[in-house]
Design a protein around this motif. Structure first.
Motif, PDB file in Angstrom:
ATOM      1  N   TRP A 272       0.832  -1.206   0.000  1.00  0.00           N
ATOM      2  CA  TRP A 272       0.000   0.000   0.000  1.00  0.00           C
ATOM      3  C   TRP A 272       0.866   1.255   0.000  1.00  0.00           C
ATOM      4  CZ3 TRP A 272      -1.401  -4.244   3.139  1.00  0.00           C
ATOM      5  CH2 TRP A 272      -2.624  -4.836   2.834  1.00  0.00           C
ATOM      6  N   GLY A 273       2.132   1.106  -0.290  1.00  0.00           N
ATOM      7  CA  GLY A 273       3.070   2.229  -0.228  1.00  0.00           C
ATOM      8  C   GLY A 273       3.956   2.090   0.997  1.00  0.00           C
ATOM      9  N   PRO A 274       5.138   2.730   0.999  1.00  0.00           N
ATOM     10  CA  PRO A 274       6.143   2.494   2.051  1.00  0.00           C
ATOM     11  C   PRO A 274       5.682   2.796   3.466  1.00  0.00           C
ATOM     12  CG  PRO A 274       6.772   4.335   0.603  1.00  0.00           C
ATOM     13  CD  PRO A 274       5.632   3.636  -0.053  1.00  0.00           C
ATOM     14  N   GLU A 275       4.946   3.895   3.677  1.00  0.00           N
ATOM     15  CA  GLU A 275       4.549   4.249   5.042  1.00  0.00           C
ATOM     16  C   GLU A 275       3.534   3.262   5.603  1.00  0.00           C
ATOM     17  OE1 GLU A 275       3.302   8.264   5.432  1.00  0.00           O
ATOM     18  OE2 GLU A 275       5.195   9.114   4.712  1.00  0.00           O
ATOM     19  N   ILE A 276       2.510   2.947   4.816  1.00  0.00           N
ATOM     20  CA  ILE A 276       1.495   2.006   5.279  1.00  0.00           C
ATOM     21  C   ILE A 276       2.088   0.606   5.420  1.00  0.00           C
ATOM     22  CG2 ILE A 276      -0.696   0.882   4.698  1.00  0.00           C
ATOM     23  CD1 ILE A 276      -1.572   3.485   3.385  1.00  0.00           C
ATOM     24  N   ASP A 277       2.940   0.230   4.460  1.00  0.00           N
ATOM     25  CA  ASP A 277       3.574  -1.091   4.542  1.00  0.00           C
ATOM     26  C   ASP A 277       4.385  -1.230   5.825  1.00  0.00           C
ATOM     27  OD1 ASP A 277       2.464  -1.621   2.107  1.00  0.00           O
ATOM     28  OD2 ASP A 277       4.342  -1.621   0.979  1.00  0.00           O
ATOM     29  N   ARG A 278       5.054  -0.157   6.225  1.00  0.00           N
ATOM     30  CA  ARG A 278       5.829  -0.193   7.471  1.00  0.00           C
ATOM     31  C   ARG A 278       4.900  -0.450   8.658  1.00  0.00           C
ATOM     32  NH1 ARG A 278       5.667   3.307  11.284  1.00  0.00           N
ATOM     33  NH2 ARG A 278       7.280   3.425  12.896  1.00  0.00           N
ATOM     34  N   ASP A 279       3.786   0.274   8.724  1.00  0.00           N
ATOM     35  CA  ASP A 279       2.856   0.092   9.842  1.00  0.00           C
ATOM     36  C   ASP A 279       2.204  -1.285   9.819  1.00  0.00           C
ATOM     37  OD1 ASP A 279       3.482   2.583  10.749  1.00  0.00           O
ATOM     38  OD2 ASP A 279       1.486   3.471  10.455  1.00  0.00           O
ATOM     39  N   VAL A 280       1.893  -1.772   8.629  1.00  0.00           N
ATOM     40  CA  VAL A 280       1.300  -3.112   8.516  1.00  0.00           C
ATOM     41  C   VAL A 280       2.294  -4.164   9.004  1.00  0.00           C
ATOM     42  CG1 VAL A 280       0.569  -4.879   6.854  1.00  0.00           C
ATOM     43  CG2 VAL A 280      -0.363  -2.553   6.704  1.00  0.00           C
ATOM     44  N   ALA A 281       3.565  -3.990   8.668  1.00  0.00           N
ATOM     45  CA  ALA A 281       4.590  -4.939   9.118  1.00  0.00           C
ATOM     46  C   ALA A 281       4.699  -4.934  10.640  1.00  0.00           C
ATOM     47  CB  ALA A 281       5.935  -4.600   8.485  1.00  0.00           C
ATOM     48  N   ILE A 282       4.637  -3.752  11.250  1.00  0.00           N
ATOM     49  CA  ILE A 282       4.693  -3.655  12.714  1.00  0.00           C
ATOM     50  C   ILE A 282       3.461  -4.319  13.321  1.00  0.00           C
ATOM     51  CG2 ILE A 282       4.637  -2.051  14.662  1.00  0.00           C
ATOM     52  CD1 ILE A 282       6.284  -0.111  12.938  1.00  0.00           C
ATOM     53  N   TYR A 283       2.291  -4.112  12.705  1.00  0.00           N
ATOM     54  CA  TYR A 283       1.059  -4.733  13.181  1.00  0.00           C
ATOM     55  C   TYR A 283       1.171  -6.260  13.118  1.00  0.00           C
ATOM     56  CZ  TYR A 283      -3.910  -5.968  13.409  1.00  0.00           C
ATOM     57  OH  TYR A 283      -5.113  -6.526  13.759  1.00  0.00           O
ATOM     58  N   ALA A 284       1.677  -6.781  11.975  1.00  0.00           N
ATOM     59  CA  ALA A 284       1.829  -8.233  11.829  1.00  0.00           C
ATOM     60  C   ALA A 284       2.843  -8.772  12.834  1.00  0.00           C
ATOM     61  CB  ALA A 284       2.248  -8.577  10.400  1.00  0.00           C
ATOM     62  N   ASP A 285       3.916  -8.022  13.066  1.00  0.00           N
ATOM     63  CA  ASP A 285       4.884  -8.421  14.091  1.00  0.00           C
ATOM     64  C   ASP A 285       4.214  -8.480  15.466  1.00  0.00           C
ATOM     65  OD1 ASP A 285       6.939  -8.578  12.249  1.00  0.00           O
ATOM     66  OD2 ASP A 285       7.809  -6.626  12.756  1.00  0.00           O
ATOM     67  N   GLY A 286       3.315  -7.526  15.712  1.00  0.00           N
ATOM     68  CA  GLY A 286       2.587  -7.512  16.987  1.00  0.00           C
ATOM     69  C   GLY A 286       1.709  -8.744  17.161  1.00  0.00           C
ATOM     70  N   LEU A 287       1.112  -9.207  16.072  1.00  0.00           N
ATOM     71  CA  LEU A 287       0.322 -10.438  16.136  1.00  0.00           C
ATOM     72  C   LEU A 287       1.222 -11.642  16.404  1.00  0.00           C
ATOM     73  CD1 LEU A 287      -2.124  -9.807  13.136  1.00  0.00           C
ATOM     74  CD2 LEU A 287      -2.668  -9.653  15.580  1.00  0.00           C
ATOM     75  N   GLU A 288       2.398 -11.656  15.794  1.00  0.00           N
ATOM     76  CA  GLU A 288       3.356 -12.733  16.066  1.00  0.00           C
ATOM     77  C   GLU A 288       3.767 -12.719  17.543  1.00  0.00           C
ATOM     78  OE1 GLU A 288       6.678 -12.669  13.424  1.00  0.00           O
ATOM     79  OE2 GLU A 288       5.463 -12.977  11.614  1.00  0.00           O
ATOM     80  N   ASP A 289       4.003 -11.518  18.081  1.00  0.00           N
ATOM     81  CA  ASP A 289       4.351 -11.411  19.505  1.00  0.00           C
ATOM     82  C   ASP A 289       3.255 -12.013  20.372  1.00  0.00           C
ATOM     83  OD1 ASP A 289       6.823 -10.105  19.179  1.00  0.00           O
ATOM     84  OD2 ASP A 289       5.863  -8.132  19.054  1.00  0.00           O
ATOM     85  N   TRP A 290       2.012 -11.791  19.975  1.00  0.00           N
ATOM     86  CA  TRP A 290       0.899 -12.329  20.744  1.00  0.00           C
ATOM     87  C   TRP A 290       0.886 -13.856  20.693  1.00  0.00           C
ATOM     88  CZ3 TRP A 290      -2.839 -12.151  24.196  1.00  0.00           C
ATOM     89  CH2 TRP A 290      -3.169 -10.907  24.756  1.00  0.00           C
ATOM     90  N   MET A 291       1.156 -14.426  19.537  1.00  0.00           N
ATOM     91  CA  MET A 291       1.136 -15.881  19.435  1.00  0.00           C
ATOM     92  C   MET A 291       2.211 -16.513  20.306  1.00  0.00           C
ATOM     93  SD  MET A 291       0.096 -16.886  15.508  1.00  0.00           S
ATOM     94  CE  MET A 291       0.727 -15.489  14.601  1.00  0.00           C
ATOM     95  N   VAL A 292       3.447 -16.100  20.096  1.00  0.00           N
ATOM     96  CA  VAL A 292       4.536 -16.728  20.838  1.00  0.00           C
ATOM     97  C   VAL A 292       4.501 -16.323  22.310  1.00  0.00           C
ATOM     98  CG1 VAL A 292       6.244 -14.927  20.279  1.00  0.00           C
ATOM     99  CG2 VAL A 292       6.999 -17.256  20.804  1.00  0.00           C
ATOM    100  N   GLY A 293       4.154 -15.075  22.583  1.00  0.00           N
ATOM    101  CA  GLY A 293       4.111 -14.610  23.965  1.00  0.00           C
ATOM    102  C   GLY A 293       3.053 -15.313  24.784  1.00  0.00           C
ATOM    103  N   SER A 294       1.872 -15.490  24.218  1.00  0.00           N
ATOM    104  CA  SER A 294       0.794 -16.139  24.964  1.00  0.00           C
ATOM    105  C   SER A 294       1.109 -17.609  25.240  1.00  0.00           C
ATOM    106  CB  SER A 294      -0.532 -16.013  24.204  1.00  0.00           C
ATOM    107  OG  SER A 294      -0.504 -16.738  22.989  1.00  0.00           O
TER     108      SER A 294
END
Length: 340
Positions: free
Chosen positions: A286-308
């Motif tokens: 979706w462009g560099p700025e949105i892609d950056r935020d989406v990547a951080i969001y997806a990383d946050g979901l990964e943190d939730w999986m492994v963290g939980s």
């Protein structure tokens, strides 16, 4: 002929699936985790309305550690809101286990009014004060989309636990498809995904958050966190006679014995992680700025999986003081009915 779910077929020990080994995401923890745990407990216990047993249960819960693992790179103010919300949510979850529909509706009205009108709503209920307190802190930096998603998904949470209470009253065990749909809301995970946006000051447009692949990422994460929780919480829940658990659902629907049900749900958990990784590979740009935020969001979901997953064994909520041993051996001893 004796059915597979008959007590005569129930073993004394069960081997749980090794989801920690299967989950390859990096486990991270905030450097603020010790201070976070202390301050969230202090916030939750403020006013001395928790009796000694409730306070001990919350100490054993370690909600601050869960927040530190699931939002590891968040600034401290955002981390505190997320930790306080998790403590609030677990407290609410414990209360709702013994609530009927009328009580849940009353609590839902207090909470939702506190969220919709955090500066003007007045109630003597302690839950209202707690809700307004963490939400006003959230409003200081959260964007409107994250706030809207937070409120809307909490509304779905209350609707779902109301349905769960009805099922509990009638001793009804839903089919697997219905249970999955309901469990995605009774879990309380969806508001936690909105907190990822808040915790990292993300500005992802609504149309991107509504994209099918972004929704699939959240759904796959919800399924892993929720279904693994059903595996880990089953022993305590069965000892209390609770049946709102995927283990009970698949035993009832498919005639599986207890060990086969654990294996079945474990396979579904692994499939949800596989589904997440496949969806993430397919994300468009979706462009560099949105892609950056989406990547951080997806990383946050990964943190939730492994963290939980790791937190489930660190916490004493499901395995008492035996969590680290069970994490190694994968073997749990079934509690007799009526034993906490």
């Amino acid at each position: 002929m004796v059915e597979p779910t008959s007590p005569r077929y129930l073993p004394t020990k069960i081997v749980i699936p090794d989801l920690v080994l299967y989950c390859t995401f990096n486990l991270r923890k905030s450097r603020y985790h010790e201070m976070l745990s202390i301050e969230t407990k202090r916030w939750l216990f403020r006013g001395d309305s928790f009796d000694e047993q409730a306070q001990r249960a919350f100490h054993e819960l370690k909600a601050g550690q869960l927040a530190a693992m699931c939002y590891p790179n968040a600034g401290y103010p955002q981390l505190r809101v997320s930790s306080d919300f998790l403590g609030w949510l677990f407290h609410l979850d414990n209360l709702s286990d013994d609530m009927d529909n009328r009580s849940i509706t009353e609590v839902a009205n207090i909470v939702m009014n506190s969220l919709h009108h955090p500066y003007t709503f007045r109630s003597n209920a302690r839950l209202s004060g707690m809700t307004r307190d963490f939400y006003k802190r959230m409003l200081q930096t959260a964007n409107s989309g994250a706030c809207q998603r937070f409120i809307e998904t909490l509304e779905l949470f209350f609707q779902a636990i109301n349905t769960e209470a009805t099922d509990r009253t009638h001793g009804f065990i839903p089919d697997l498809e219905s249970y999955i749909a309901l469990r995605r809301d009774t879990s309380g995970c969806k508001p936690c995904w909105a907190l990822i946006e808040y915790a990292y000051n993300l500005n992802i447009p609504d149309e991107v958050m509504d994209h099918p692949l972004i929704c699939s990422l959240g759904e796959a994460t919800n399924d892993l966190v929720t279904w693994s929780n059903d595996i880990y919480s089953y022993n305590v829940e069965q000892s209390k006679g609770h049946t709102h658990n995927m283990i009970n659902v698949v035993m009832n629907e498919q005639g599986l014995d207890l060990q086969s049900a654990f294996d079945f749900v474990g396979d579904l958990c692994k499939q949800s992680m596989d589904r997440f990784m496949e969806c993430r590979k397919q994300l468009p740009s979706w462009g560099p700025e949105i892609d950056r935020d989406v990547a951080i969001y997806a990383d946050g979901l990964e943190d939730w999986m492994v963290g939980s997953l790791h937190w489930s064994f660190d916490s004493e909520r499901y395995f008492g003081t035996h969590g680290h041993e069970i994490k190694k051996t994968k073997v749990i001893t079934l509690l007799p009915p009526g034993e906490p």
